[in-house]
Scaffold this motif. Structure first.
Motif, mmCIF file in Angstrom:
data_model
loop_
_atom_site.group_PDB
_atom_site.id
_atom_site.type_symbol
_atom_site.label_atom_id
_atom_site.label_comp_id
_atom_site.label_asym_id
_atom_site.label_seq_id
_atom_site.Cartn_x
_atom_site.Cartn_y
_atom_site.Cartn_z
ATOM 1 N N THR A 22 -16.459 36.929 89.883
ATOM 2 C CA THR A 22 -15.178 37.454 89.256
ATOM 3 C C THR A 22 -14.941 38.220 90.984
ATOM 4 N N ALA A 23 -13.565 38.916 91.103
ATOM 5 C CA ALA A 23 -13.282 38.957 91.948
ATOM 6 C C ALA A 23 -13.431 40.428 92.631
ATOM 7 N N VAL A 25 -17.252 41.177 92.296
ATOM 8 C CA VAL A 25 -17.908 40.689 92.834
ATOM 9 C C VAL A 25 -17.258 39.518 94.659
ATOM 10 N N MET A 54 -15.770 32.296 85.897
ATOM 11 C CA MET A 54 -16.040 32.612 87.278
ATOM 12 C C MET A 54 -14.216 32.728 87.007
ATOM 13 N N ASP A 55 -13.906 33.511 87.963
ATOM 14 C CA ASP A 55 -12.384 34.096 87.590
ATOM 15 C C ASP A 55 -11.591 32.509 88.864
ATOM 16 N N SER A 56 -10.668 32.805 89.305
ATOM 17 C CA SER A 56 -10.044 32.105 90.265
ATOM 18 C C SER A 56 -9.786 32.571 91.583
ATOM 19 N N ILE A 59 -12.670 30.947 92.619
ATOM 20 C CA ILE A 59 -12.856 29.512 92.275
ATOM 21 C C ILE A 59 -12.361 29.669 94.285
ATOM 22 N N GLY A 60 -11.732 30.620 94.427
ATOM 23 C CA GLY A 60 -10.440 30.337 95.715
ATOM 24 C C GLY A 60 -11.341 30.855 96.647
ATOM 25 N N ILE A 63 -14.201 27.461 97.936
ATOM 26 C CA ILE A 63 -13.057 27.219 98.375
ATOM 27 C C ILE A 63 -12.778 27.361 99.914
ATOM 28 N N ALA A 64 -13.030 28.780 100.043
ATOM 29 C CA ALA A 64 -12.686 29.106 101.964
ATOM 30 C C ALA A 64 -13.700 29.080 102.150
ATOM 31 N N ASN A 67 -14.004 25.303 103.543
ATOM 32 C CA ASN A 67 -13.381 25.127 104.162
ATOM 33 C C ASN A 67 -13.691 24.994 105.527
ATOM 34 N N MET A 92 -9.782 21.208 87.775
ATOM 35 C CA MET A 92 -9.268 21.677 88.896
ATOM 36 C C MET A 92 -9.594 20.823 90.056
ATOM 37 N N LEU A 94 -12.516 20.175 91.121
ATOM 38 C CA LEU A 94 -13.296 20.375 92.332
ATOM 39 C C LEU A 94 -14.565 20.302 92.053
ATOM 40 N N ARG A 97 -15.352 18.643 94.854
ATOM 41 C CA ARG A 97 -15.703 18.582 96.379
ATOM 42 C C ARG A 97 -16.802 19.561 96.577
ATOM 43 N N LEU B 22 -10.887 46.559 90.539
ATOM 44 C CA LEU B 22 -11.764 45.484 90.068
ATOM 45 C C LEU B 22 -12.804 45.437 89.491
ATOM 46 N N ASP B 26 -13.827 44.061 85.165
ATOM 47 C CA ASP B 26 -15.350 44.093 85.061
ATOM 48 C C ASP B 26 -15.748 44.386 83.922
ATOM 49 N N MET B 50 -11.701 34.489 80.505
ATOM 50 C CA MET B 50 -10.990 33.447 81.668
ATOM 51 C C MET B 50 -9.076 34.301 81.711
ATOM 52 N N GLU B 54 -7.925 36.974 85.225
ATOM 53 C CA GLU B 54 -6.965 36.733 85.596
ATOM 54 C C GLU B 54 -5.270 37.456 85.667
ATOM 55 N N VAL B 103 -1.797 22.586 88.872
ATOM 56 C CA VAL B 103 -3.451 22.808 89.837
ATOM 57 C C VAL B 103 -2.823 22.417 90.969
ATOM 58 N N VAL B 106 -6.985 20.399 96.260
ATOM 59 C CA VAL B 106 -8.588 20.859 96.842
ATOM 60 C C VAL B 106 -8.434 21.688 97.552
ATOM 61 N N THR B 109 -6.733 27.923 99.193
ATOM 62 C CA THR B 109 -7.444 28.962 98.158
ATOM 63 C C THR B 109 -6.748 29.871 96.832
ATOM 64 N N GLY B 110 -5.761 29.125 96.557
ATOM 65 C CA GLY B 110 -5.116 30.221 95.923
ATOM 66 C C GLY B 110 -4.324 29.471 94.955
ATOM 67 N N ARG B 112 -4.676 29.244 91.484
ATOM 68 C CA ARG B 112 -4.954 28.744 90.277
ATOM 69 C C ARG B 112 -4.556 30.145 88.921
ATOM 70 N N ILE B 116 -4.510 28.479 85.222
ATOM 71 C CA ILE B 116 -5.308 28.745 84.489
ATOM 72 C C ILE B 116 -5.260 29.560 82.727
#
Lengths: 104, 144
Positions: A22-23, A25, A54-56, A59-60, A63-64, A67, A92, A94, A97, B22, B26, B50, B54, B103, B106, B109-110, B112, B116
């Motif tokens: 999560t954000a 973490v 797993m929040d966005s 995920i981001g 992906i970072a 990349n 998504m 992903l 990937r 944050l 949690d 989720m 978000e 969406v 790929v 990085t942002g 999403r 969701i």
């Protein structure tokens, strides 16, 4: 339980999540992973065996990392993925990937 | 600040006013999960968690800009047919009239958060200024 544990063999960093990605973490995990990459790690494996969500932001972050490592000809893998998270990654586009593999 | 869940007309309601922290997200989501287990709603935990994550992270990061003095108010209503989440921040809001729930690519990085919402909620609505989101999910009515 720790939010995550890191195992670094010099080339591969394994990030074993102790729970969800999560954000909150990511805030703690990001500098540790970045430090390992700066020190020469070119492959990162996220072990999600204990993650149910797993929040966005999570995920981001992955992906970072992807990349960053792709520019170094490295790889990112995500292992032990639950069914819910796998469906999220698939939606998504992903899953492939990130080299996501399901929990056994 | 923390309130005891109040059963009401067959529903369980969780309310919280939390700091822009944050870790508080949690903690609240863990409480919501425990409550859903108690209510026999385990099958809805992933999508609701989720949506909660978000909406709360959006409120803290994009709404309140992580300002220490600003708070986020959240209400989770767990009903027999519907689950309703409402999250309000103290920011200026955003232009919800032009939301982009596409969406992203790929490599992005942002971007999403709104996809969701669309994936796990049946309806998504905002107040006029855009600093409050209400997410409604019909129980058992979706494949995601």
């Amino acid at each position: 339980m720790n939010a995550f544990e890191l195992r670094n063999d010099g080339n591969v960093l394994t990030v074993a999540l102790g729970g969800d990605l999560t954000a909150a973490v990511v805030s703690a995990l990001k500098p540790a992973v970045q430090k390992a990459i700066d020190e020469g790690v070119s492959n990162v494996t996220f072990d999600l065996g204990k993650a149910t969500l797993m929040d966005s932001t999570g995920i981001g972050f992955m992906i970072a990392v992807y990349n960053t490592l792709a520019r170094k000809k490295g790889a990112t893998r995500v292992t032990n993925v639950s069914g819910d998270i796998m469906r999220l990654l698939q939606s998504m586009r992903l899953d492939q990937r990130l080299g996501a593999t399901a929990a056994s | 600040m923390s309130e005891t869940p109040i059963p009401s007309r067959g529903c369980r309601t969780l309310r919280r006013a939390m700091p822009s922290d944050l870790d508080a997200v949690d903690a609240f989501c863990a409480e919501a999960r425990r409550t859903m287990v108690e209510l026999g709603m385990s099958g809805e935990i992933f999508p609701v968690a989720m949506l909660l994550h978000e909406s709360l992270v959006n409120a803290i990061v994009h709404g309140n800009k992580r300002a220490v003095g600003k708070r986020v108010c959240v209400t989770v209503r767990l009903g027999t047919r519907w689950i309703v989440l409402r999250v309000t921040d103290e920011g200026a809001g955003f232009d919800w009239r032009r939301p982009d729930a596409t969406v992203p690519g790929v490599e992005s990085t942002g971007g999403r958060g709104l996809p969701i919402y669309a994936m796990y909620a049946d309806t998504v609505s905002f107040n006029e200024c855009g600093n409050q989101v209400t997410l409604v999910r019909k129980r058992g009515g979706r494949s995601t």
